[in-house]
Every structure is written in C-alpha cells, then in structure tokens.
Design a protein around this motif. Structure first.
Motif, short mmCIF file in Angstrom:
data_model
loop_
_atom_site.label_atom_id
_atom_site.label_comp_id
_atom_site.label_asym_id
_atom_site.label_seq_id
_atom_site.Cartn_x
_atom_site.Cartn_y
_atom_site.Cartn_z
N GLN A 183 5.73 63.24 14.05
CA GLN A 183 6.15 61.89 13.68
C GLN A 183 6.89 61.20 14.82
O GLN A 183 6.71 60.00 15.05
CB GLN A 183 7.03 61.95 12.43
CG GLN A 183 6.30 62.40 11.18
CD GLN A 183 7.19 62.49 9.97
OE1 GLN A 183 8.40 62.27 10.07
NE2 GLN A 183 6.62 62.82 8.82
N THR A 184 7.69 61.96 15.57
CA THR A 184 8.39 61.38 16.72
C THR A 184 7.40 60.93 17.78
O THR A 184 7.53 59.84 18.37
CB THR A 184 9.37 62.41 17.30
OG1 THR A 184 10.31 62.81 16.28
CG2 THR A 184 10.13 61.83 18.48
N ALA A 185 6.40 61.77 18.04
CA ALA A 185 5.38 61.40 19.03
C ALA A 185 4.61 60.17 18.58
O ALA A 185 4.28 59.28 19.39
CB ALA A 185 4.44 62.58 19.27
N LEU A 186 4.30 60.09 17.28
CA LEU A 186 3.59 58.92 16.77
C LEU A 186 4.44 57.66 16.90
O LEU A 186 3.93 56.60 17.30
CB LEU A 186 3.23 59.16 15.30
CG LEU A 186 2.46 58.03 14.59
CD1 LEU A 186 1.12 57.78 15.28
CD2 LEU A 186 2.25 58.38 13.12
N LEU A 187 5.74 57.78 16.62
CA LEU A 187 6.63 56.62 16.76
C LEU A 187 6.72 56.18 18.21
O LEU A 187 6.71 54.97 18.53
CB LEU A 187 8.01 56.97 16.20
CG LEU A 187 9.06 55.85 16.22
CD1 LEU A 187 8.58 54.66 15.40
CD2 LEU A 187 10.40 56.37 15.70
N GLU A 188 6.81 57.13 19.14
CA GLU A 188 6.87 56.79 20.55
C GLU A 188 5.57 56.12 21.00
O GLU A 188 5.59 55.16 21.80
CB GLU A 188 7.13 58.04 21.38
CG GLU A 188 8.55 58.61 21.19
CD GLU A 188 8.74 59.90 21.97
OE1 GLU A 188 7.74 60.42 22.51
OE2 GLU A 188 9.89 60.39 22.02
N GLU B 118 9.48 76.10 11.19
CA GLU B 118 8.59 75.73 12.28
C GLU B 118 7.62 74.65 11.85
O GLU B 118 7.31 73.73 12.62
CB GLU B 118 7.83 76.97 12.78
CG GLU B 118 8.70 77.94 13.56
CD GLU B 118 7.94 79.18 13.98
OE1 GLU B 118 6.79 79.36 13.47
OE2 GLU B 118 8.45 79.96 14.80
N ARG B 119 7.10 74.74 10.61
CA ARG B 119 6.21 73.68 10.12
C ARG B 119 6.95 72.35 10.01
O ARG B 119 6.42 71.30 10.39
CB ARG B 119 5.63 74.08 8.77
CG ARG B 119 4.56 75.17 8.85
CD ARG B 119 3.75 75.20 7.57
NE ARG B 119 4.58 75.47 6.40
CZ ARG B 119 4.83 76.68 5.93
NH1 ARG B 119 4.31 77.74 6.53
NH2 ARG B 119 5.58 76.85 4.85
N ASP B 120 8.18 72.40 9.49
CA ASP B 120 8.96 71.16 9.39
C ASP B 120 9.26 70.59 10.77
O ASP B 120 9.19 69.37 10.97
CB ASP B 120 10.27 71.43 8.64
CG ASP B 120 10.04 71.80 7.18
OD1 ASP B 120 8.93 71.53 6.68
OD2 ASP B 120 10.95 72.37 6.55
N ASP B 121 9.59 71.48 11.71
CA ASP B 121 9.88 71.01 13.07
C ASP B 121 8.64 70.43 13.72
O ASP B 121 8.71 69.41 14.42
CB ASP B 121 10.43 72.17 13.90
CG ASP B 121 10.88 71.73 15.27
OD1 ASP B 121 11.77 70.87 15.34
OD2 ASP B 121 10.35 72.25 16.27
N ALA B 122 7.48 71.06 13.49
CA ALA B 122 6.24 70.53 14.06
C ALA B 122 5.90 69.16 13.45
O ALA B 122 5.46 68.26 14.17
CB ALA B 122 5.09 71.52 13.81
N GLU B 123 6.12 69.00 12.15
CA GLU B 123 5.88 67.72 11.51
C GLU B 123 6.82 66.65 12.05
O GLU B 123 6.42 65.50 12.30
CB GLU B 123 6.05 67.85 10.00
CG GLU B 123 5.83 66.58 9.22
CD GLU B 123 4.40 66.07 9.29
OE1 GLU B 123 4.20 64.88 9.03
OE2 GLU B 123 3.51 66.87 9.64
#
Length: 259
Positions: free
Chosen positions: A212-217, A203-208
């Motif tokens: 990162q995906t949201a930051l890239l978007e 879950e921590r890896d998925d949240a990270e």
C-alpha cells in the motif's frame, strides 16, 4: 506407489489406532471386567498389530530403496518387532501417529499444530494408562488411580515434576523418561508452530502495508508528473499564441491659427 498406499491407508490405520487405544485402556481402567471383555480386547490388539505389520511390509516392498526406508522408519520397525510387550506395545500407536504426521508435516501450520496438540493429549492419556498398569501393583507405588496417573503424566510432560506422585519401579521410570522427552519435543513443536504462525501473519501484514505504501508513492509521483505536464503544456500554449494588436487613434488636425 508408496505415497498412494500411505494416502489410502491413513484413515483406516487411524481408526485402528483408536480401536487399539480403547482395547488397551479397558483392561487397565476396568480390571474387574468379565473375562470375555479381556479376551476381546486382546484380540483387537493382535488384529491391530497385524494390520500395522502388514502396512509396514507393504511400504517396505513398495519403497524404491528398502534399506533407506528401514533407516528412515526405525520406530515403525520397532513397533512391529515388539508385539504386545507391555508397555512397549504403545509404540504401535506412536507409529500410527507418525504415519499420519508424514502428511501433516506438509500441511498448513494451524493444521500441524492441531495434529501435534492431539498427539500431546493422546500421549499423556496413554502414558497415564501405561504407568497405572505398571505402578498399581507395586508395593511402594503411589500411583493407584487413573486420576493420579493423569496428574503425574501432565506434570511429567510439562517438566514441572511436583513429586507428589512418582514411579517406583524400573519400568515406570523408563516410562517417565520417555514421557518427559516426548513431552518436551511435542510441546516445543506446538510452541514453535504457534510462533511461526504469528510471524507469518505479521509478515503478511507487513507485506500488505509495504504494498500500500508503494502504491501511494506511485500515485503521488504520477500526480507530480501530471502537474509538470500540465505546466509544460500551458507554457508552450502561451509561447505559441500571437501578440495582441495595439489600437492607435489618428491625430486630429489643430485649428490654432486658422482664420
């Protein structure tokens, strides 16, 4: 007050539990030891039981609701009321593990798993000693050595049950039932906590990854907005600039017909 008392007595009671375990094991592992050794072990057991009894009474007095405290700690009360009745005196060791476990339940999952794993090993060893003490003198018993007892405890706690060693006395079978139920519960806790640790890690890896995906978007959208702004400013600058003047050459007079 009760919490502070438990925090202060956790380490001393754990040390007393270790002393009780040694005092319990020596007469079983070395039955031919000198009489003073057996007397010393018995004295240690009584002292440890007295410490457990005092601890229970103090916690009962400090509890805001004493009847609720009694209902929530039945094993502690049972361990105090059954002093040195073999093999039920092992309940005092279990009560100490429960005392430590009240704090461990709030600990991180790795700490809790370590605690429970230690409880599994301790329960297996002391279950082995108890069944050896009960079965060694039985006429039809086949658990005669400590190695036999440890092997039997391991197969019993894991519910494998090969059947090569089994208790033949009533008390030994009661021990077997308790060891099976305790083994299933403790091993289930270990498995559940290991699984929970992996799930929380995923879950921590998925949240990270989602972060990162949201930051890239967000960066991509910002670049798009900047491009649109640059294009708008360029169009405004082009529309606001004056038209370039056109150069004209004056017509030259013709010389045809001149004389």
């Amino acid at each position: 007050m009760n919490e502070r008392w438990e925090a202060r007595t956790q380490a001393p009671l754990l040390g007393l539990a270790v002393a009780f375990g040694v005092a319990y094991a020596i007469p079983i592992v070395a039955p031919d030891a000198a009489p003073w050794v057996h007397r010393a072990c018995l004295t240690v057991e009584w002292v440890v039981w007295g410490a457990f009894a005092v601890d229970y009474v103090v916690r009962l007095v400090l509890a805001p609701e004493r009847w609720v405290f009694v209902r929530r700690h039945p094993l502690d009360l049972l361990a105090v009321l059954l002093p040195l009745i073999q093999p039920l005196r092992l309940l005092r060791l279990v009560s100490t593990l429960l005392l430590v476990g009240r704090r461990a339940r709030m600990a991180p999952q790795i700490t809790l798993t370590t605690y429970v794993a230690g409880s599994v090993v301790g329960l297996m060893m002391f279950g082995s000693l108890a069944v050896l003490h009960v079965e060694r003198g039985a006429p039809d018993g086949n658990i005669k050595t400590l190695g036999d007892a440890v092997w039997w405890s391991f197969t019993t706690m894991t519910t494998v049950g090969y059947g090569d060693h089994a208790p033949t006395t009533g008390l030994g079978r009661v021990l077997a039932v308790g060891l099976m139920l305790s083994g299933i519960a403790l091993l289930g806790v270990v498995t559940a906590n290991i699984a929970a640790w992996f799930i929380s890690r995923f879950e921590r890896d998925d949240a990270e990854e989602r972060r990162q995906t949201a930051l890239l978007e967000a960066l991509t959208q910002e670049v798009k907005d900047l491009r649109a702004e640059v294009a708008r400013l360029s169009a405004n600058a082009t529309a606001a600039s004056p038209a370039a003047p056109t150069s004209s050459v004056p017509a030259q007079p013709t010389t045809e017909g001149a004389t």
